[in-house]
Write an enzyme that holds these catalytic residues in place. Structure first.
Site, mmCIF file in Angstrom:
data_model
loop_
_atom_site.group_PDB
_atom_site.id
_atom_site.type_symbol
_atom_site.label_atom_id
_atom_site.label_comp_id
_atom_site.label_asym_id
_atom_site.label_seq_id
_atom_site.Cartn_x
_atom_site.Cartn_y
_atom_site.Cartn_z
ATOM 1 N N LYS A 123 96.150 -52.956 -2.856
ATOM 2 C CA LYS A 123 96.028 -53.866 -1.709
ATOM 3 C C LYS A 123 94.571 -54.292 -1.510
ATOM 4 O O LYS A 123 94.295 -55.448 -1.173
ATOM 5 C CB LYS A 123 96.564 -53.182 -0.441
ATOM 6 C CG LYS A 123 98.066 -52.919 -0.476
ATOM 7 C CD LYS A 123 98.499 -52.030 0.697
ATOM 8 C CE LYS A 123 99.913 -51.525 0.515
ATOM 9 N NZ LYS A 123 100.318 -50.627 1.618
ATOM 10 N N GLN A 138 98.150 -46.397 6.008
ATOM 11 C CA GLN A 138 99.041 -46.138 4.870
ATOM 12 C C GLN A 138 99.998 -44.999 5.195
ATOM 13 O O GLN A 138 99.576 -43.925 5.617
ATOM 14 C CB GLN A 138 98.214 -45.807 3.615
ATOM 15 C CG GLN A 138 99.047 -45.588 2.358
ATOM 16 C CD GLN A 138 99.807 -46.826 1.919
ATOM 17 O OE1 GLN A 138 99.299 -47.932 1.973
ATOM 18 N NE2 GLN A 138 101.048 -46.648 1.493
ATOM 19 N N ASP A 181 101.421 -54.649 9.247
ATOM 20 C CA ASP A 181 102.600 -54.004 8.673
ATOM 21 C C ASP A 181 103.850 -54.269 9.510
ATOM 22 O O ASP A 181 104.966 -53.954 9.084
ATOM 23 C CB ASP A 181 102.385 -52.487 8.541
ATOM 24 C CG ASP A 181 102.058 -52.060 7.108
ATOM 25 O OD1 ASP A 181 102.350 -52.833 6.175
ATOM 26 O OD2 ASP A 181 101.532 -50.944 6.939
HETATM 27 C C1 BQF Z 1 105.317 -53.408 -8.909
HETATM 28 C C2 BQF Z 1 105.627 -47.908 -0.979
HETATM 29 C C3 BQF Z 1 107.283 -46.184 -0.860
HETATM 30 C C4 BQF Z 1 106.547 -45.523 0.125
HETATM 31 C C5 BQF Z 1 105.366 -46.061 0.584
HETATM 32 C C6 BQF Z 1 103.640 -53.583 -7.061
HETATM 33 C C7 BQF Z 1 103.593 -51.960 -5.274
HETATM 34 C C8 BQF Z 1 104.608 -51.261 -5.906
HETATM 35 C C9 BQF Z 1 105.169 -51.733 -7.089
HETATM 36 C C10 BQF Z 1 103.003 -51.486 -4.001
HETATM 37 C C11 BQF Z 1 105.075 -49.140 -1.532
HETATM 38 C C12 BQF Z 1 105.795 -49.883 -2.607
HETATM 39 C C13 BQF Z 1 103.835 -49.593 -1.075
HETATM 40 C C14 BQF Z 1 104.676 -52.882 -7.670
HETATM 41 C C15 BQF Z 1 103.173 -50.815 -1.644
HETATM 42 C C16 BQF Z 1 105.216 -51.255 -2.852
HETATM 43 O O1 BQF Z 1 104.632 -54.053 -9.729
HETATM 44 O O2 BQF Z 1 106.539 -53.227 -9.064
HETATM 45 C C17 BQF Z 1 103.106 -53.119 -5.874
HETATM 46 O O3 BQF Z 1 101.800 -51.364 -3.948
HETATM 47 N N1 BQF Z 1 103.772 -51.201 -2.881
HETATM 48 C C18 BQF Z 1 103.177 -48.852 -0.053
HETATM 49 O O4 BQF Z 1 102.096 -49.221 0.389
HETATM 50 O O5 BQF Z 1 103.732 -47.759 0.468
HETATM 51 C C19 BQF Z 1 104.900 -47.242 0.022
HETATM 52 C C20 BQF Z 1 106.825 -47.363 -1.408
#
Ligand code: BQF
Length: 295
Positions: free
Chosen positions: A54, A98, A121
């Site tokens: 991010k 986060q 968010d």
């Molecule tokens: C891709 C997340 C579960 C719990 C907390 C690109 C992300 C993921 C995959 C990503 C996620 C999932 C995020 C891909 C943010 C998605 O290329 O397939 C980006 O960064 N995510 C999060 O911040 O917290 C989570 C999933």
């Protein structure tokens, strides 16, 4: 007939380019530089990777960003003070805590402390409530990304039966509330299936659009999917893979091999919903900086 693969990475790149252009315009017309603050508590490797991704996206957009990395034993009080500081900081338009947070910190207390106008968010109770009643608001990034992915890939949910599997506050409930709205790019009939049902396949087989947000690798198989359905896989599961360089690989909640012989279209993991989540975070931060939501 094998399913069409919906390229989330490509669609996310298009959105990022649009946000980048609008950011340049905002800078030129008002001198405002969108600013996003990240708060990361503890050392969870997946969370670290998400915040890193991010932060890189912010750089690409030309946003100002700061990341506060805090130890796992940070107190709730310390975290609240940090949030209040960002709430008052005029350089900061978005605050992202986060998730997940360590167990000793009350998540609802933290999410409520973020100024709802900086809640990129979309987890603050004000934004949750406004979404439910159909008022303009900051919407959770993954659900908003799913809507954009459907519309931009030519699968407008209007009039369709969308079945969501999973009832989380982060994906299941907000995606239902977004797609239910009597608005363009929404207006769907929405069902939520979850672990309380003895057999979720009764519901999943009725879906024109099936959204899997379960958190269990391969939970949705081809036999649970209606022929020609659009399948959106929200799962990001790490499974052990000794042949992979880092020892694991990412798989979704959908068994891709069996599902793609039945579905009409399907999102891959990685490269499906995940990149859309990041793109919509950039879009939310730009919107917060533009200050056009809460007037
Ligand atoms: C891709 C997340 C579960 C719990 C907390 C690109 C992300 C993921 C995959 C990503 C996620 C999932 C995020 C891909 C943010 C998605 O290329 O397939 C980006 O960064 N995510 C999060 O911040 O917290 C989570 C999933």
């Amino acid at each position: 007939m094998a399913a069409t693969i919906i390229d989330g990475k490509k669609i996310a790149d298009d959105i990022r380019q649009e946000v980048r252009r609008e950011t340049d315009e905002l800078k030129a017309s008002s001198g405002i530089l969108p600013g996003l603050a990240f708060i990361l508590v503890g050392e969870d490797p997946a969370s670290q990777a998400y915040v890193r991704m991010k932060g890189k996206a912010c750089e690409e957009m030309g946003f100002y960003s700061v990341t506060e990395k805090l130890p796992a034993d940070t107190t709730e009080e310390f975290l609240l003070r940090l949030i209040r500081r960002f709430n008052m900081d005029p350089r900061i338009h978005g605050i992202l805590v986060q998730l997940p947070l360590p167990k000793h910190i009350r998540e609802d207390q933290i999410l409520s402390a973020v100024d709802y106008r900086k809640d990129v968010d979309g987890f603050h109770p004000v934004n949750v409530g406004r979404l439910v009643v159909g008022q303009d608001c900051l919407k959770p990034c993954t659900p908003a990304g799913i809507q954009e992915l459907l519309v931009r890939s030519g699968h407008d949910p209007s009039g369709k039966h969308v079945v969501v599997v999973g009832r989380s506050n982060i994906v299941g409930k907000p995606v239902m509330n977004i797609l239910l709205q009597k608005q363009k790019g929404a207006n769907a009939v929405v069902t939520i299936a979850h672990t309380g049902a003895p057999d979720i396949s009764i519901f999943t087989r009725q879906a024109d659009i099936l959204i899997a947000a379960i958190g269990k690798p391969g939970a949705i198989t081809g036999a649970m999917i209606r022929t020609g359905a659009v399948v959106i896989d929200v799962g990001i599961n790490r499974v052990d893979d000794p042949t992979a360089k880092n020892g694991y690989r990412l798989v979704g909640d959908v068994d891709f091999v069996s599902a793609s012989t039945v579905a009409g279209a399907i999102t891959p993991v990685p490269g499906g919903v995940g990149p859309m989540t990041i793109a919509l975070l950039m879009k939310n931060t730009l919107r917060a900086a533009q200050g056009t939501i809460y007037l």
